[in-house]
Design an enzyme around this catalytic site. Structure first.
Site: not given
Ligand code: AHR
Length: 498
Positions: A173, A291
């Site tokens: 990210e 994610e």
């Molecule tokens: O999954 C939790 C967090 O969410 C991770 O660390 C990040 O990549 C995202 O913002």
């Protein structure tokens, strides 16, 4: 009663389901690692300190790949802190989650755990505070056989054979202002490309994932993805997507998350295809949805500096499990392009598995749809032609009230149809038309539904929300199966050859 119809034809193929679609994620965050997968004083701990009660539940999910060690954590992480004798490892402040990292678990221990689970890691390198050189050293440590400083250090640390980690993330990210040393798309694109060159020089067999936008809500989306891809296209194999949903007050909007997720995938794919044409590439970029989940607790009360604080410990309801099922359908329906995905996360932190320190382990509601789709959503994904009425949402327009996905296993002739019923008011008549498959029978219909949308599983009542089997009506009219979708329900229909 509303009616919906779904035609599944074995010739309408989306693609082969890549097992990596059912990946997950363990971050050094909260109690994900410490008192999640690792707790040496736990009654079930094995000789390495890993909780076997958790191991068992992870194994039952058949998760083929697990992202590690972050997440936001990785952007301030010095991977060398986590190798060598445990008593010599430094305690550090973790800038991402404002906690103390003991470094008792590092890449070597995580690899040991992966072996026990029967999974492979997807390792992330630090492109925040870290450099391309650090990334090179890490892959040399992990994947180079022997005869160099880093590979010999791994051997000295007790791992004679290389870890052979095949999938690597180029940071995490990096478009986010919250990220430790976040970058502009230009700067990240160049840094990721240079790291990628070093990493593939060291091990050409690896696959690399570059950071796409961390959500479609980012002001830089999808421009970020275009710029990053223009810098990295020939050096990487995947561009990442991240997306979390929550119930912000409108159940309709929340239920329609699957439709928004679909739009997100299509936009990133289109952006990647634009870059493919622009850089005159022959390669089609794969998408890694690394994610995804339902996530509520974003802003956490700040704990005093401590190890493994209990943060982001969302407890999931029936409604969350329904939305989650819809998202799984979207992943399957795009599996020709989404070749890898990671449920974020796996244990304690926004997770299907929840533990008590020193005590019990619990399957949250979302555990079940994930397990079902991971188990039955294998083989070939088929396009479902589903017609249903729509419902209105303020965020995503009109959305069909039935979301479906289907898979076909050519080896044994089995077919599975997944269906989310979003109608809040009433049950619906649902017909599944399998006429192209010859003579098949329905062998199972599993439902998750219930009178209380907000019911959750707890340690005291762990089976409050679990799938239930309903009687299967074997009668069918020329392989058209008439069934009922109860209102607000997640359904799994399994068929076999007669
Ligand atoms: O999954 C939790 C967090 O969410 C991770 O660390 C990040 O990549 C995202 O913002």
């Amino acid at each position: 009663m509303k009616k919906a119809k779904c035609i599944v034809d074995k010739d309408y193929i989306i693609g082969e389901v890549e097992p990596k679609l059912y990946g997950s994620f363990i971050e050094h965050l909260g109690r994900s690692v410490y008192s999640g997968i690792y707790e040496p004083s736990h009654p079930t701990a094995d000789e390495h300190g890993f909780r076997q009660d958790v191991l068992e539940l992870v194994r039952d999910l058949s998760v083929p790949i697990i992202r590690y060690p972050g997440g936001n954590f990785v952007s301030g992480y010095t991977w060398t802190d986590g190798i060598g004798p445990v008593e010599d490892r430094p305690k550090r402040l973790d800038y991402a989650w404002l906690s103390i990292e003991s470094n008792k678990i590092g890449i070597d221990e995580f690899m040991d755990w992966c072996k026990k689970v029967g999974t492979e890691p997807m390792a992330a390198v630090n492109l925040g505070t870290g450099t391309p050189q650090d990334a090179g050293y890490m892959i040399e440590y992990c994947n180079h056989s022997s005869g160099t400083y880093w590979s010999d250090l791994r051997i000295k640390n007790g791992h004679k054979d290389p870890h052979n980690i095949k999938v690597w993330c180029l940071g995490n990210e990096m478009d986010g202002p919250w990220q430790t040393c976040g970058l502009s798309a230009e700067d990240y694109g160049k840094k990721a490309r240079e790291a990628a060159k070093i990493m593939k020089w060291i091990d050409p067999s690896i696959e690399l994932v570059a950071c796409g936008s961390s959500s479609p809500w980012m002001a830089t989306y999808p421009e970020w993805d275009r710029v990053v891809l223009e810098h990295t296209y020939e050096h990487i194999d995947y561009i990442s997507l991240h997306r979390y949903y929550e119930n912000e007050g409108s159940i309709e909007n929340f239920l329609a998350s699957f439709a928004d997720m679909n739009d997100f995938i299509k936009t990133v794919a289109a952006t990647a295809d634009y870059v493919k044409a622009k850089v005159r590439s022959k390669k089609t970029m794969k998408l890694s949805f690394d994610e995804w989940n339902v996530w509520y607790i974003k802003k956490q009360i700040r704990f005093p500096w401590m190890e493994a604080p209990p943060i982001l410990e969302d407890q999931y309801s029936l409604l969350d499990a329904l939305v989650f099922g819809g998202m799984l359908c979207t992943l399957l329906n795009n599996c020709d392009r989404v070749r890898m995905a990671c449920l974020a996360q796996l244990v304690n932190v926004i997770a299907p598995i929840f533990t008590e320190k020193g005590g019990r382990v619990l399957k949250q509601t979302i555990y079940y749809p994930f397990q079902q789709v991971s188990m039955y959503g294998r083989g070939t994904a088929l396009k479902t032609l589903t017609s249903s009425e729509t419902f209105e949402t303020t965020l995503y327009g009109n959305v069909p009230f039935v979301q479906t996905a289907a898979t076909y296993n050519e080896n044994d002739g089995s077919i599975t149809v997944f269906a989310l019923q979003c109608d809040v008011q009433e049950d619906a008549e649902f017909s599944i038309d399998l006429r192209s498959f010859g003579n098949v029978k329905m062998v199972e219909h599993l439902i998750m539904d219930g009178p209380d949308l907000f019911a959750k599983n707890t340690f005291e009542a762990p089976e409050t929300v679990i799938p239930r089997k309903v009687a299967v009506d074997e009668a069918n009219d020329g392989n058209i199966f008439k069934t009922t979708l109860s209102k607000l329900s997640w359904n799994v229909y399994r068929f076999a050859k007669r």
